[in-house]
Scaffold this motif. Structure first.
Motif, mmCIF file in Angstrom:
data_model
loop_
_atom_site.group_PDB
_atom_site.id
_atom_site.type_symbol
_atom_site.label_atom_id
_atom_site.label_comp_id
_atom_site.label_asym_id
_atom_site.label_seq_id
_atom_site.Cartn_x
_atom_site.Cartn_y
_atom_site.Cartn_z
ATOM 1 N N VAL A 32 0.866 -1.179 0.000
ATOM 2 C CA VAL A 32 0.000 0.000 0.000
ATOM 3 C C VAL A 32 0.904 1.231 0.000
ATOM 4 C CG1 VAL A 32 -1.815 1.271 1.193
ATOM 5 C CG2 VAL A 32 -1.755 -1.237 1.318
ATOM 6 N N GLU A 33 0.873 2.004 -1.073
ATOM 7 C CA GLU A 33 1.686 3.217 -1.163
ATOM 8 C C GLU A 33 0.784 4.435 -0.983
ATOM 9 O OE1 GLU A 33 4.079 3.410 -4.685
ATOM 10 O OE2 GLU A 33 5.710 2.318 -3.708
ATOM 11 N N SER A 40 -2.323 3.816 -3.506
ATOM 12 C CA SER A 40 -2.267 2.714 -4.471
ATOM 13 C C SER A 40 -2.074 1.402 -3.735
ATOM 14 C CB SER A 40 -1.114 2.912 -5.466
ATOM 15 O OG SER A 40 -1.209 4.164 -6.123
ATOM 16 N N VAL A 41 -2.718 0.364 -4.222
ATOM 17 C CA VAL A 41 -2.563 -0.975 -3.672
ATOM 18 C C VAL A 41 -2.003 -1.875 -4.768
ATOM 19 C CG1 VAL A 41 -3.743 -2.974 -2.686
ATOM 20 C CG2 VAL A 41 -4.434 -0.671 -2.012
ATOM 21 N N ARG A 101 -9.135 -0.312 3.112
ATOM 22 C CA ARG A 101 -9.864 -1.493 3.584
ATOM 23 C C ARG A 101 -10.662 -2.132 2.442
ATOM 24 N NH1 ARG A 101 -12.113 0.671 7.897
ATOM 25 N NH2 ARG A 101 -14.052 1.313 6.873
ATOM 26 N N GLU A 102 -11.316 -1.298 1.641
ATOM 27 C CA GLU A 102 -12.120 -1.825 0.532
ATOM 28 C C GLU A 102 -11.256 -2.552 -0.487
ATOM 29 O OE1 GLU A 102 -14.114 1.524 -1.050
ATOM 30 O OE2 GLU A 102 -15.561 1.696 0.586
ATOM 31 N N HIS A 103 -10.054 -2.018 -0.739
ATOM 32 C CA HIS A 103 -9.242 -2.575 -1.827
ATOM 33 C C HIS A 103 -8.273 -3.659 -1.368
ATOM 34 C CE1 HIS A 103 -10.832 1.152 -3.590
ATOM 35 N NE2 HIS A 103 -10.778 0.473 -4.712
ATOM 36 N N ALA A 150 5.674 -5.977 -8.990
ATOM 37 C CA ALA A 150 4.525 -5.315 -8.375
ATOM 38 C C ALA A 150 3.447 -5.115 -9.426
ATOM 39 C CB ALA A 150 4.942 -3.979 -7.776
ATOM 40 N N GLN A 151 2.240 -5.566 -9.128
ATOM 41 C CA GLN A 151 1.114 -5.446 -10.052
ATOM 42 C C GLN A 151 0.046 -4.574 -9.402
ATOM 43 O OE1 GLN A 151 -0.188 -9.413 -10.971
ATOM 44 N NE2 GLN A 151 1.854 -10.121 -11.513
ATOM 45 N N LEU A 152 -0.388 -3.538 -10.116
ATOM 46 C CA LEU A 152 -1.365 -2.603 -9.563
ATOM 47 C C LEU A 152 -2.726 -3.263 -9.410
ATOM 48 C CD1 LEU A 152 -1.861 0.428 -8.775
ATOM 49 C CD2 LEU A 152 -2.727 0.711 -11.099
#
Length: 585
Positions: free
Chosen positions: A320-321, A335-336, A362-364, A344-346
């Motif tokens: 989590v950035e 970004s997660v 939390r949602e993502h 790293a895959q978005l």
């Protein structure tokens, strides 16, 4: 569904045609909208779907006459639609020949259900550098007329879109079209939709995202000349108006320039932009993109994979950035990502206010858990700016209907975003972990007492090369304490720990009545509880300590209450590609 089910009728300020290019986006002409912000869209082949409300989200520079350039508008539907979008032909697909029958689906007056016309383009010579000419395929077929504006021009033999109708001629049944190349000039969101030879779709989209982060850095034509002047002869820029934006320069280099052997002007362009941006993440990503495209071909992924460690736990990381967006003092780009096979895959990215970051993450996180490597153990890392290092992310709720702290449910660690963006410190961290992999036995902890008078610069020098964990006796709330924490980060300490409970007791070895201060007591407990734990396994053990502290029933708080763990092994967390909110979203 039938072929070409993506054709639509657009009711804006007038009636025109259009075509679905993503599950939620439609392309049409700007003059069909003529200043209107919304349109009604219906699908010609599927009237049962009913009308869709659509909003104009992008438009070219068209101003009101048939001679104006940029007669392009992009509409966003109120909801995604279950219709397969149009498929574009490659940007250089040949279709200017007698055998290439072109079709367009329009909605002239009296034909609400639409009508199909057949056309050809007998020359690849553009008119004023903008349009291609269309002629009627036969003298008795339907001519171009009002209602065809915005229609996709399609190769009948392949079903691929090669352009869009923008104008009709008063006589002869023909008119003009904008080729797909011109459409993407006006709408960068189409960059990943129109294939570019020798460059993968993801590669072009990634460059688009990076360039959009740099649009304020320089005059487009000056940038173009700076990049291309060493390559003689200099290909002329687009006629009549020149470059529209830095993205237009990038698109021109990818699609219009035939480079000399051994040259890659698109890579030179990326390097040039990297030298002009102050954003280190964008700069590093541009250099990486350029290095991967020196030969003019694009790999599927644009971020170099790092080998993962062979010893210790096998992690399945979620990254989590959180970084300042620059749009507003309280706005952050969150970004997660998931890390699989060293890349790293978005998963998702958005700009949110600080008070909404917890809910958004939390949602993502649930989405991320659906994509992680099932062979490993989850590890959630928050890479945050310095002013977020005190944020209790490990105490955030696990779910909307699960009030348990996230740090009790999964191993949660922090990383300093500034350190993560500094290549020198990442190199030193990798070397430190390689040394730790070879080291057996207990873990040494370097203590930084809560009343330490140390000079931060001297502490940095003292910690360099120790490859050990650093424990702080106080929460970095004061300027002195923050300076000492920064010293540990600058020394590339792989593990840093402190407590958010801070130090409220007397300082010294014995304190009042023989009791040490809370900071010293925390450091003592830290050494007793974690000295035998290999640093590679620390996230898992800290999760267990957080559970113990959360469930503790004794009157006094558990020593691990509020424990903060900065744990950074770059081999598990490769650099994440830059993905600002895409124009296609």
């Amino acid at each position: 569904m039938s072929s070409q089910s993506w054709q639509v009728r657009v009711l804006g300020s007038g009636v025109g045609s259009g075509f679905l290019v993503t599950q939620r986006h439609v392309m049409t002409c700007a003059h069909v909208m003529d200043g209107a912000d919304h349109a009604e869209v219906t699908f010609a082949q599927h009237p049962d779907l009913g009308p869709f409300r659509a909003t104009v989200i992008a438009a070219g520079e068209w101003c009101g006459t048939g001679e104006d350039r940029g007669d392009v508008a992009v509409l966003e539907l109120e909801r995604p639609v279950g219709v397969a979008p149009a498929r574009f032909a490659a940007v250089n697909t040949p279709f200017v020949r007698e055998a290439a029958r072109l079709t367009a689906y329009g909605f002239p007056r009296g034909y609400d259900e639409g009508i199909l016309g057949e056309f050809r383009s007998t020359s690849d010579q553009t008119i004023a550098g903008e349009w291609l000419q269309l002629e009627a395929w036969t003298s008795h077929g339907p001519p171009l007329e009002e209602g065809f504006s915005g229609a996709a021009v399609v190769r009948e033999d392949t079903g691929e879109v090669v352009g869009m109708v923008t104008a009709r001629y008063a006589m002869g049944g023909g008119g003009r079209m904008l080729p797909a190349r011109a459409l993407v000039r006006r709408w960068p969101g189409g960059a990943g939709l129109v294939p570019v030879p020798d460059h993968g779709r993801d590669s072009v989209s990634h460059l688009r995202d990076l360039v959009l982060r740099c649009e304020k850095h320089g005059d487009p034509e000056a940038v173009y000349r700076s990049v291309m002047e060493p390559l003689v002869p200099l290909p002329p820029p687009p006629p009549a108006g020149g470059f529209l934006s830095l993205w237009d320069v990038a698109w021109f280099l990818l699609t219009e320039v035939d480079p000399a052997p051994g040259t890659a002007p698109w890579a030179d362009f990326a390097v040039h932009l990297a030298g002009r941006t102050e954003d280190s993440a964008v700069r590093n990503a541009l250099h990486t993109w350029a290095a991967d495209h020196r030969a003019g071909t694009a790999p599927q992924a644009t971020v170099q994979a790092r080998p993962t460690p062979t010893g210790g736990p096998r992690w399945s990381p979620i990254l989590v950035e959180i970084e300042h967006s620059g749009a507003d003092r309280d706005a952050y780009v969150v970004s997660v990502h998931v890390v699989r096979s060293g890349r790293a895959q978005l998963v998702a990215s958005s700009t949110v206010a600080r008070q909404h970051a917890q809910e958004w993450v939390r949602e993502h996180l649930d989405q991320a858990f659906g994509q992680i490597d099932r062979e490993g153990e989850e590890l959630i890392a928050f890479a945050v700016p310095g002013d977020w290092l005190g944020e209790p992310v490990d105490e955030w709720r696990t779910g909307a209907d699960d009030a348990a702290p996230l740090g009790c449910s999964s191993p949660v660690v922090l990383m300093d975003l500034g350190r993560r963006r500094r290549s020198r410190l990442q190199f030193k961290l990798e070397k430190a972990w390689q040394t730790l992999d070879r080291r057996a036995g207990s873990t040494d902890w370097h203590r930084v007492a809560c009343d330490s008078p140390s000079d931060p610069a001297k502490l940095t020098v003292r910690l360099q090369g120790l490859e050990t964990a650093v424990g702080y006796g106080t929460h970095p709330l004061t300027e002195q304490a923050r300076g000492l924490l920064r010293a540990g980060l600058n020394a590339a300490a792989p593990v840093i720990v402190w407590s958010r409970e801070g130090c409220s007791g007397p300082h010294g070895d014995s304190g009042r009545a023989g009791h040490p201060c809370t900071g010293a007591a925390f450091l003592d407990a830290l050494e007793r509880g974690l000295a035998s734990v290999p640093l590679a396994e620390l996230p898992r053990h800290v999760r267990d300590l957080r559970r113990d502290a959360y469930l503790a029933a004794e009157p006094q708080p558990h020593w691990a209450t509020g424990l903060v763990l900065v744990w950074e092994d770059p081999r598990w967390f490769p650099e994440a590609p830059i993905h600002p909110q895409s124009p296609v979203r």
